[in-house]
Motif scaffolding. Structure first.
Motif, mmCIF file in Angstrom:
data_model
loop_
_atom_site.group_PDB
_atom_site.id
_atom_site.type_symbol
_atom_site.label_atom_id
_atom_site.label_comp_id
_atom_site.label_asym_id
_atom_site.label_seq_id
_atom_site.Cartn_x
_atom_site.Cartn_y
_atom_site.Cartn_z
ATOM 1 N N ILE A 39 -4.663 -18.229 36.936
ATOM 2 C CA ILE A 39 -3.464 -19.317 37.068
ATOM 3 C C ILE A 39 -3.929 -20.748 37.482
ATOM 4 C CG2 ILE A 39 -1.339 -19.917 37.546
ATOM 5 C CD1 ILE A 39 -0.591 -16.950 37.456
ATOM 6 N N LEU A 40 -4.499 -20.489 38.693
ATOM 7 C CA LEU A 40 -5.092 -21.722 39.321
ATOM 8 C C LEU A 40 -6.237 -22.189 38.544
ATOM 9 C CD1 LEU A 40 -5.624 -23.386 41.837
ATOM 10 C CD2 LEU A 40 -7.192 -21.856 42.918
ATOM 11 N N PHE A 41 -7.208 -21.640 37.888
ATOM 12 C CA PHE A 41 -7.963 -22.205 37.127
ATOM 13 C C PHE A 41 -7.505 -22.643 35.755
ATOM 14 C CE2 PHE A 41 -11.151 -21.965 33.510
ATOM 15 C CZ PHE A 41 -12.310 -22.451 33.768
ATOM 16 N N LEU A 42 -6.528 -22.283 35.280
ATOM 17 C CA LEU A 42 -6.154 -22.786 33.928
ATOM 18 C C LEU A 42 -5.036 -23.969 34.322
ATOM 19 C CD1 LEU A 42 -5.017 -19.546 32.132
ATOM 20 C CD2 LEU A 42 -6.917 -21.160 31.537
ATOM 21 N N SER A 43 -4.446 -24.033 35.487
ATOM 22 C CA SER A 43 -3.327 -25.121 35.799
ATOM 23 C C SER A 43 -3.807 -26.345 36.820
ATOM 24 C CB SER A 43 -2.195 -24.497 36.109
ATOM 25 O OG SER A 43 -2.416 -23.831 37.206
ATOM 26 N N GLU A 86 -6.669 -11.719 41.094
ATOM 27 C CA GLU A 86 -7.455 -12.256 40.014
ATOM 28 C C GLU A 86 -6.441 -12.908 38.959
ATOM 29 O OE1 GLU A 86 -10.607 -11.992 38.646
ATOM 30 O OE2 GLU A 86 -10.897 -11.632 40.629
ATOM 31 N N LEU A 87 -5.209 -12.536 38.869
ATOM 32 C CA LEU A 87 -4.159 -13.254 38.294
ATOM 33 C C LEU A 87 -3.813 -14.718 38.800
ATOM 34 C CD1 LEU A 87 -2.132 -13.562 35.838
ATOM 35 C CD2 LEU A 87 -0.411 -12.257 37.518
ATOM 36 N N ALA A 88 -3.845 -14.647 39.940
ATOM 37 C CA ALA A 88 -3.861 -16.024 40.809
ATOM 38 C C ALA A 88 -4.652 -17.043 40.702
ATOM 39 C CB ALA A 88 -3.457 -15.843 42.337
ATOM 40 N N ARG A 89 -5.943 -16.349 40.582
ATOM 41 C CA ARG A 89 -7.102 -17.215 40.254
ATOM 42 C C ARG A 89 -7.113 -17.693 38.735
ATOM 43 N NH1 ARG A 89 -11.866 -13.130 43.245
ATOM 44 N NH2 ARG A 89 -11.319 -13.964 45.525
ATOM 45 N N LEU A 106 -11.276 -22.269 46.493
ATOM 46 C CA LEU A 106 -10.632 -21.387 47.096
ATOM 47 C C LEU A 106 -11.640 -20.359 47.336
ATOM 48 C CD1 LEU A 106 -8.024 -19.531 47.609
ATOM 49 C CD2 LEU A 106 -7.962 -19.027 45.057
ATOM 50 N N MET A 107 -12.456 -20.233 46.394
ATOM 51 C CA MET A 107 -13.497 -19.192 46.502
ATOM 52 C C MET A 107 -14.327 -19.241 47.711
ATOM 53 S SD MET A 107 -14.131 -18.220 42.534
ATOM 54 C CE MET A 107 -15.321 -16.668 42.668
ATOM 55 N N ARG A 108 -14.945 -20.632 47.871
ATOM 56 C CA ARG A 108 -15.520 -20.792 49.082
ATOM 57 C C ARG A 108 -14.632 -20.656 50.350
ATOM 58 N NH1 ARG A 108 -16.134 -25.763 48.187
ATOM 59 N NH2 ARG A 108 -17.913 -25.610 46.368
ATOM 60 N N ARG A 109 -13.527 -20.907 50.257
ATOM 61 C CA ARG A 109 -12.744 -20.720 51.594
ATOM 62 C C ARG A 109 -12.467 -19.231 51.845
ATOM 63 N NH1 ARG A 109 -8.924 -23.782 50.348
ATOM 64 N NH2 ARG A 109 -7.456 -22.208 49.542
ATOM 65 N N GLN A 110 -12.269 -18.258 50.790
ATOM 66 C CA GLN A 110 -12.135 -17.009 51.217
ATOM 67 C C GLN A 110 -13.461 -16.238 51.412
ATOM 68 O OE1 GLN A 110 -10.877 -15.908 47.045
ATOM 69 N NE2 GLN A 110 -8.514 -16.044 47.954
ATOM 70 N N GLY A 125 -8.582 -27.306 37.609
ATOM 71 C CA GLY A 125 -8.568 -25.750 38.185
ATOM 72 C C GLY A 125 -9.869 -25.353 38.321
ATOM 73 N N GLU A 126 -11.221 -25.736 37.781
ATOM 74 C CA GLU A 126 -12.400 -25.416 38.113
ATOM 75 C C GLU A 126 -12.607 -25.717 39.477
ATOM 76 O OE1 GLU A 126 -17.194 -25.636 36.681
ATOM 77 O OE2 GLU A 126 -15.539 -26.702 35.637
ATOM 78 N N THR A 127 -12.304 -26.951 39.957
ATOM 79 C CA THR A 127 -12.576 -27.591 41.247
ATOM 80 C C THR A 127 -11.609 -26.894 42.424
ATOM 81 O OG1 THR A 127 -13.283 -29.793 40.368
ATOM 82 C CG2 THR A 127 -12.767 -29.572 42.903
ATOM 83 N N ALA A 128 -10.667 -26.778 41.905
ATOM 84 C CA ALA A 128 -9.588 -25.824 42.855
ATOM 85 C C ALA A 128 -10.063 -24.484 42.925
ATOM 86 C CB ALA A 128 -8.165 -25.969 42.541
#
Length: 130
Positions: free
Chosen positions: A11-15, A6-9, A110-114, A103-106
């Motif tokens: 950070i990804l969303f924010l940056s 969740e933390l990694a997600r 990521l969620m689609r791939r997972q 971040g939103e697109t990334a």
């Protein structure tokens, strides 16, 4: 483990993320005058420029593309002339470009791939009833 994911997600969303590619960004236009920065400094700068989709810089012929950024003989990151662009169209050689994904697109990618890795196992045969 769940909290780490969740933390990694978050950070990804924010940056957002940067993807390194060979070639110069040729489409679009420069958003600001070229600046002398390291590649890491340029990532932070691009994030702060409205509409920035990436940046390019020319590198020396001996530059190893697998290095995150060009370094001098002592291993210190080099300051190079950075061009901040509003396009992701890349072409040619002799440049390195970093393309920015918000971040939103990334996070959605990521969620689609997972999800596909976990639930879409098309190579497994369907079980037949007894």
């Amino acid at each position: 483990e769940y909290e780490k994911k969740e933390l990694a997600r978050d950070i990804l969303f924010l940056s957002g993320i940067y993807t390194k590619v060979e070639g110069c960004i040729v489409g679009g236009k420069d958003l600001v005058e070229p600046e002398m920065l390291t590649a890491e400094e340029a990532k932070r700068r691009c994030y702060s420029i409205p509409g920035c989709k990436g940046f390019s810089f020319q590198h020396e012929p001996h530059h190893c593309f697998s290095d995150p950024e060009p370094k001098n003989a002592d291993g210190v990151p080099m300051i190079v002339q950075i061009h901040f662009r509003d396009s992701v169209e890349v072409s040619g050689l002799g440049c390195t470009s970093w393309l920015y994904t918000d971040g939103e697109t990334a996070l959605l990618a990521l969620m689609r791939r997972q999800h596909e890795e976990k639930f879409c196992k098309w190579s497994e045969p369907l079980a037949t009833p007894p």
